[in-house]
Design an enzyme around this catalytic site. Structure first.
Site, PDB file in Angstrom:
ATOM      1  N   SER A   1      10.283 -23.153   8.504  1.00  0.00           N
ATOM      2  CA  SER A   1       9.126 -22.733   7.711  1.00  0.00           C
ATOM      3  C   SER A   1       9.332 -22.901   6.204  1.00  0.00           C
ATOM      4  O   SER A   1       8.367 -22.872   5.444  1.00  0.00           O
ATOM      5  CB  SER A   1       8.740 -21.288   8.053  1.00  0.00           C
ATOM      6  OG  SER A   1       9.687 -20.406   7.512  1.00  0.00           O
TER       7      SER A   1
ATOM      8  N   LYS B   1      22.573 -19.230  22.032  1.00  0.00           N
ATOM      9  CA  LYS B   1      22.781 -17.866  22.475  1.00  0.00           C
ATOM     10  C   LYS B   1      22.244 -16.897  21.414  1.00  0.00           C
ATOM     11  O   LYS B   1      22.169 -17.311  20.256  1.00  0.00           O
ATOM     12  CB  LYS B   1      24.256 -17.606  22.791  1.00  0.00           C
ATOM     13  CG  LYS B   1      25.142 -17.422  21.544  1.00  0.00           C
ATOM     14  CD  LYS B   1      26.537 -17.067  21.906  1.00  0.00           C
ATOM     15  CE  LYS B   1      26.844 -15.628  21.677  1.00  0.00           C
ATOM     16  NZ  LYS B   1      27.321 -15.247  20.366  1.00  0.00           N
TER      17      LYS B   1
ATOM     18  N   LYS C   1      35.377 -25.803  23.264  1.00  0.00           N
ATOM     19  CA  LYS C   1      36.704 -25.733  22.624  1.00  0.00           C
ATOM     20  C   LYS C   1      37.773 -26.286  23.561  1.00  0.00           C
ATOM     21  O   LYS C   1      37.842 -25.899  24.726  1.00  0.00           O
ATOM     22  CB  LYS C   1      37.060 -24.272  22.322  1.00  0.00           C
ATOM     23  CG  LYS C   1      36.204 -23.631  21.257  1.00  0.00           C
ATOM     24  CD  LYS C   1      36.681 -22.205  21.023  1.00  0.00           C
ATOM     25  CE  LYS C   1      35.888 -21.563  19.913  1.00  0.00           C
ATOM     26  NZ  LYS C   1      36.650 -20.631  19.123  1.00  0.00           N
TER      27      LYS C   1
ATOM     28  N   HIS D   1      30.911 -15.188  26.067  1.00  0.00           N
ATOM     29  CA  HIS D   1      32.238 -15.782  25.832  1.00  0.00           C
ATOM     30  C   HIS D   1      33.297 -15.172  26.749  1.00  0.00           C
ATOM     31  O   HIS D   1      34.111 -15.873  27.344  1.00  0.00           O
ATOM     32  CB  HIS D   1      32.702 -15.552  24.390  1.00  0.00           C
ATOM     33  CG  HIS D   1      31.774 -16.086  23.345  1.00  0.00           C
ATOM     34  ND1 HIS D   1      31.063 -17.245  23.495  1.00  0.00           N
ATOM     35  CD2 HIS D   1      31.466 -15.612  22.116  1.00  0.00           C
ATOM     36  CE1 HIS D   1      30.351 -17.453  22.398  1.00  0.00           C
ATOM     37  NE2 HIS D   1      30.574 -16.476  21.545  1.00  0.00           N
TER      38      HIS D   1
ATOM     39  N   LYS E   1      35.321  -5.994  16.177  1.00  0.00           N
ATOM     40  CA  LYS E   1      35.319  -6.423  14.771  1.00  0.00           C
ATOM     41  C   LYS E   1      36.198  -5.468  13.969  1.00  0.00           C
ATOM     42  O   LYS E   1      36.405  -4.327  14.377  1.00  0.00           O
ATOM     43  CB  LYS E   1      33.894  -6.386  14.223  1.00  0.00           C
ATOM     44  CG  LYS E   1      33.021  -7.500  14.793  1.00  0.00           C
ATOM     45  CD  LYS E   1      31.730  -7.615  14.048  1.00  0.00           C
ATOM     46  CE  LYS E   1      30.907  -8.790  14.542  1.00  0.00           C
ATOM     47  NZ  LYS E   1      31.481 -10.112  14.193  1.00  0.00           N
TER      48      LYS E   1
ATOM     49  N   ASP F   1      26.964  -9.749  22.358  1.00  0.00           N
ATOM     50  CA  ASP F   1      27.360 -10.872  21.510  1.00  0.00           C
ATOM     51  C   ASP F   1      28.566 -11.623  22.095  1.00  0.00           C
ATOM     52  O   ASP F   1      28.667 -12.834  21.954  1.00  0.00           O
ATOM     53  CB  ASP F   1      27.704 -10.338  20.102  1.00  0.00           C
ATOM     54  CG  ASP F   1      27.721 -11.446  19.063  1.00  0.00           C
ATOM     55  OD1 ASP F   1      26.831 -12.309  19.119  1.00  0.00           O
ATOM     56  OD2 ASP F   1      28.627 -11.456  18.214  1.00  0.00           O
TER      57      ASP F   1
ATOM     58  N   ASP G   1       4.935 -22.845  10.486  1.00  0.00           N
ATOM     59  CA  ASP G   1       5.288 -21.656  11.267  1.00  0.00           C
ATOM     60  C   ASP G   1       5.258 -22.014  12.754  1.00  0.00           C
ATOM     61  O   ASP G   1       4.267 -22.591  13.225  1.00  0.00           O
ATOM     62  CB  ASP G   1       4.265 -20.549  10.938  1.00  0.00           C
ATOM     63  CG  ASP G   1       4.714 -19.207  11.487  1.00  0.00           C
ATOM     64  OD1 ASP G   1       5.284 -19.170  12.596  1.00  0.00           O
ATOM     65  OD2 ASP G   1       4.483 -18.196  10.800  1.00  0.00           O
TER      66      ASP G   1
ATOM     67  N   GLU H   1      38.281  -9.943  15.843  1.00  0.00           N
ATOM     68  CA  GLU H   1      38.016 -10.481  14.500  1.00  0.00           C
ATOM     69  C   GLU H   1      38.531  -9.479  13.484  1.00  0.00           C
ATOM     70  O   GLU H   1      38.316  -8.269  13.660  1.00  0.00           O
ATOM     71  CB  GLU H   1      36.512 -10.692  14.305  1.00  0.00           C
ATOM     72  CG  GLU H   1      35.971 -11.854  15.106  1.00  0.00           C
ATOM     73  CD  GLU H   1      34.443 -11.899  15.151  1.00  0.00           C
ATOM     74  OE1 GLU H   1      33.897 -12.993  15.306  1.00  0.00           O
ATOM     75  OE2 GLU H   1      33.809 -10.837  15.021  1.00  0.00           O
TER      76      GLU H   1
ATOM     77  N   HIS I   1      29.281 -21.920  22.585  1.00  0.00           N
ATOM     78  CA  HIS I   1      30.146 -22.900  21.912  1.00  0.00           C
ATOM     79  C   HIS I   1      31.606 -22.775  22.336  1.00  0.00           C
ATOM     80  O   HIS I   1      32.386 -23.707  22.151  1.00  0.00           O
ATOM     81  CB  HIS I   1      29.989 -22.830  20.391  1.00  0.00           C
ATOM     82  CG  HIS I   1      30.646 -21.651  19.773  1.00  0.00           C
ATOM     83  ND1 HIS I   1      30.044 -20.434  19.679  1.00  0.00           N
ATOM     84  CD2 HIS I   1      31.880 -21.510  19.221  1.00  0.00           C
ATOM     85  CE1 HIS I   1      30.868 -19.588  19.096  1.00  0.00           C
ATOM     86  NE2 HIS I   1      31.986 -20.205  18.806  1.00  0.00           N
TER      87      HIS I   1
HETATM   88  P1  NDP Z   1      18.796 -17.968  10.637  1.00  0.00           P
HETATM   89  O1  NDP Z   1      17.994 -16.736  10.510  1.00  0.00           O
HETATM   90  O2  NDP Z   1      19.761 -18.311   9.558  1.00  0.00           O
HETATM   91  O3  NDP Z   1      17.793 -19.226  10.752  1.00  0.00           O
HETATM   92  C1  NDP Z   1      16.612 -19.161  11.485  1.00  0.00           C
HETATM   93  C2  NDP Z   1      15.879 -20.480  11.373  1.00  0.00           C
HETATM   94  O4  NDP Z   1      14.654 -20.369  12.085  1.00  0.00           O
HETATM   95  C3  NDP Z   1      15.514 -20.873   9.948  1.00  0.00           C
HETATM   96  O5  NDP Z   1      15.564 -22.260   9.843  1.00  0.00           O
HETATM   97  C4  NDP Z   1      14.092 -20.374   9.823  1.00  0.00           C
HETATM   98  O6  NDP Z   1      13.339 -21.104   8.919  1.00  0.00           O
HETATM   99  C5  NDP Z   1      13.573 -20.660  11.199  1.00  0.00           C
HETATM  100  N1  NDP Z   1      12.443 -19.787  11.504  1.00  0.00           N
HETATM  101  C6  NDP Z   1      12.501 -18.475  11.798  1.00  0.00           C
HETATM  102  N2  NDP Z   1      11.259 -18.028  12.077  1.00  0.00           N
HETATM  103  C7  NDP Z   1      10.423 -19.091  11.934  1.00  0.00           C
HETATM  104  C8  NDP Z   1       9.032 -19.278  12.106  1.00  0.00           C
HETATM  105  N3  NDP Z   1       8.213 -18.292  12.503  1.00  0.00           N
HETATM  106  N4  NDP Z   1       8.530 -20.487  11.887  1.00  0.00           N
HETATM  107  C9  NDP Z   1       9.317 -21.503  11.491  1.00  0.00           C
HETATM  108  N5  NDP Z   1      10.646 -21.400  11.321  1.00  0.00           N
HETATM  109  C10 NDP Z   1      11.188 -20.203  11.542  1.00  0.00           C
HETATM  110  O7  NDP Z   1      19.468 -17.922  12.064  1.00  0.00           O
HETATM  111  P2  NDP Z   1      20.847 -18.596  12.518  1.00  0.00           P
HETATM  112  O8  NDP Z   1      20.874 -20.014  12.074  1.00  0.00           O
HETATM  113  O9  NDP Z   1      21.968 -17.709  12.143  1.00  0.00           O
HETATM  114  O10 NDP Z   1      20.725 -18.499  14.112  1.00  0.00           O
HETATM  115  C11 NDP Z   1      19.858 -19.340  14.849  1.00  0.00           C
HETATM  116  C12 NDP Z   1      20.155 -19.155  16.344  1.00  0.00           C
HETATM  117  O11 NDP Z   1      21.495 -19.524  16.596  1.00  0.00           O
HETATM  118  C13 NDP Z   1      20.002 -17.715  16.831  1.00  0.00           C
HETATM  119  O12 NDP Z   1      19.566 -17.734  18.165  1.00  0.00           O
HETATM  120  C14 NDP Z   1      21.432 -17.195  16.775  1.00  0.00           C
HETATM  121  O13 NDP Z   1      21.640 -16.140  17.666  1.00  0.00           O
HETATM  122  C15 NDP Z   1      22.194 -18.432  17.187  1.00  0.00           C
HETATM  123  N6  NDP Z   1      23.577 -18.437  16.738  1.00  0.00           N
HETATM  124  C16 NDP Z   1      23.895 -18.391  15.406  1.00  0.00           C
HETATM  125  C17 NDP Z   1      25.213 -18.409  14.989  1.00  0.00           C
HETATM  126  C18 NDP Z   1      25.585 -18.423  13.540  1.00  0.00           C
HETATM  127  O14 NDP Z   1      26.789 -18.468  13.237  1.00  0.00           O
HETATM  128  N7  NDP Z   1      24.641 -18.390  12.611  1.00  0.00           N
HETATM  129  C19 NDP Z   1      26.323 -18.455  15.978  1.00  0.00           C
HETATM  130  C20 NDP Z   1      25.875 -18.553  17.348  1.00  0.00           C
HETATM  131  C21 NDP Z   1      24.553 -18.531  17.697  1.00  0.00           C
HETATM  132  P3  NDP Z   1      13.112 -20.631   7.389  1.00  0.00           P
HETATM  133  O15 NDP Z   1      14.387 -20.010   6.932  1.00  0.00           O
HETATM  134  O16 NDP Z   1      12.811 -21.905   6.715  1.00  0.00           O
HETATM  135  O17 NDP Z   1      12.006 -19.651   7.432  1.00  0.00           O
END
Ligand code: NDP
Length: 465
Positions: free
Chosen positions: A48, A141, A175, A233, A319, A228, A88, A209, A171
């Protein structure tokens, strides 16, 4: 082995502006380009943030450079293929934009790196715009919050994708060290005869961790250690340690054996679970007032099978532990009393096999050897394999998993029946959690967890990685 062919002809990343994309997915895409595994396919980011293509390109470049230097030739081949759709996910317009980007593409891979509450919205949006036929979908996940929501999510996915086009990521399965559990067990004849209740006294797994929520408290507070780590895992590691050899190398043969292990594990008993929370957690920004989310969980269970009956399994994750480490320790039965001339104690410690599965992967086998001098006394010694020293740097898990998904190789991904069983195993603890017990940061959790370990001879604390 030669690389398998890739039929995927476009990679679409939902969540392109998110944390996971930045830290893991873009650097992996670069590595795949470097290895010429992307076949010139377009890569479309969807999120978004009001970006355009150049903004996305500079964001991707930054995220790659934060990991490793970029080769100008590789980058100039990749850069023009990166495009962006802004909007969105809850509005129809974004899927129309995406359809325009995917003109002429027959086998896109949709990677959903987005908040799980939006999975359904996105899958339905793709289906409304006829984008699902011939496509694959990768789902991050956590896969559901409990058994019911995981089943609902499976229903949503199955409405539009066949099971063989759904890739549920954990993930850990990408590994090397985790896969090495299987290789070590089944490629070494000397281990198989002793890998059972006749020789093994107990098995422990620790995923620790030495830091807290690392800026992700808002997400973590809705999940906790059980959802989590334990449901996914931890149970994956347990399955690899406990399973029977798969009948073939196909994806389903391996996953069949994992599901059999899960079916042999009774639903975790809330009376044999200790939930902990580190002191100070509730004051962190993003944590709900009075939250009882666990940042630590330890539990004991058994596996009802001929191989494992009576062997206690002790697992814990937390943690703000004293060290960061992921380890599985297999403790063998103590040898009987030894009557060497001159030995006064007549005992020898049990052998341990320690799989180091974290940042410094390897294996230690602790045996007993004679000390120097004329007494026949024993002393524990380690035989050690350090994976990186022997085999060099391995691929990043996300690189491997992305490549597998593009190839359609399911072996390293969760199957619907496996995730369903994993949720069954943890469900009672999810439904009837015991109160959290506070623990000091930098310790191995609440006293009750230490005492639980003592019932089985005490925990083997991991070394610092
Ligand atoms: P973030 O909150 O950092 O990113 C979410 C993403 O989704 C952003 O690109 C955001 O866009 C987009 N988004 C959210 N709502 C909307 C919407 N309504 N319309 C359009 N775009 C939207 O999350 P993460 O990257 O941390 O996590 C993503 C997934 O990966 C989750 O399921 C999480 O559980 C999983 N995950 C994450 C890990 C990590 O280390 N971060 C590790 C393992 C799994 P914008 O910001 O542009 O609004």
């Amino acid at each position: 082995m030669p690389d398998a062919p890739i039929d995927t002809d476009a990679l679409v990343l939902f969540g392109a502006s998110g944390d996971l994309a930045k830290k893991k997915i873009f650097p992996s895409i670069y590595r795949l380009e470097e290895r010429q595994r992307l076949n010139g396919m377009p890569i479309v980011g969807v999120a978004s943030s009001p970006w355009d293509d150049p903004t996305m390109r500079s964001y991707v470049k930054e995220s790659i450079e934060a990991k490793h230097p970029t080769d100008p030739a590789v980058w100039s081949a990749l850069e023009p293929r990166l495009t962006y759709c802004s909007g969105d996910y809850r509005q129809d317009d974004i899927y129309g934009q995406l359809a325009d980007h995917l003109q002429g593409r027959e086998h896109p891979l949709f990677y959903l790196a987005i908040p799980p509450v939006l999975f359904e919205e996105v899958v339905e949006g793709l289906a409304r715009h006829n984008l699902v036929e011939g496509a694959k979908v990768v789902v991050e996940k956590p896969f559901g919050r409990d058994r019911k929501s995981a089943r609902e999510l499976n229903d949503v996915l199955h409405r539009h994708f066949p099971e063989q086009s759904i890739f549920r990521i954990d993930h850990y399965l990408g590994k090397d060290a985790i896969e090495n559990i299987l290789v070590f067990r089944f490629a070494n004849t000397l281990l198989e005869p002793v890998w059972n209740r006749n020789f093994i006294a107990k098995i422990e797994v620790t995923i620790a961790e030495d830091f807290g929520t690392a800026g992700r408290a808002k997400y973590y507070d809705t999940a906790g250690a059980l959802r989590d780590i334990m449901q996914n895992h931890m149970l994956e590691i347990v399955a690899l340690l406990a399973m029977e050899p798969p009948v073939s190398s196909t994806g389903d043969a391996l996953r069949d054996e994992k599901v059999k292990v899960y079916r042999q594990i009774r639903t975790f008993d809330p009376n044999r679970v200790v939930r902990g929370q580190y002191r100070g957690y509730i004051d962190e920004p993003g944590v709900e007032y009075g939250s009882d989310t666990e940042t630590f969980v330890a539990l004991q269970f058994e596996i009802d099978s001929w191989r494992w009956s009576g062997v206690p399994w002790l697992v814990r994750t937390g943690k703000n532990m004293p060290v960061s480490a992921t380890e599985a320790v297999v403790e063998f039965n103590r040898p009987p009393r030894i009557f060497f001339a001159g030995d006064t104690t007549g005992t020898s410690p049990s052998n341990h096999l320690r799989f180091r599965l974290g940042a410094d992967p390897g294996i230690n086998l602790q045996l007993s050897a004679k000390t120097s001098g004329d007494r026949l006394a024993t002393h524990p010694v380690d035989l050690e394999v350090t994976q990186d020293a022997l085999f060099g740097d391995s691929e990043e898990p996300y690189e491997r998993l992305l490549e597998d998904a593009m190839e359609g190789d399911m072996r390293r991904f969760g199957r619907a029946d496996a995730t369903d069983e994993q949720w069954r195993i943890v469900q009672q603890v999810v439904d009837h959690p015991s109160p959290v017990q506070l623990y000091e940061q930098g310790t191995w959790g609440p006293q009750a967890a230490i005492e639980m370990g003592q019932l089985y001879g005490g925990w083997h604390d991991p070394k610092r990685e």
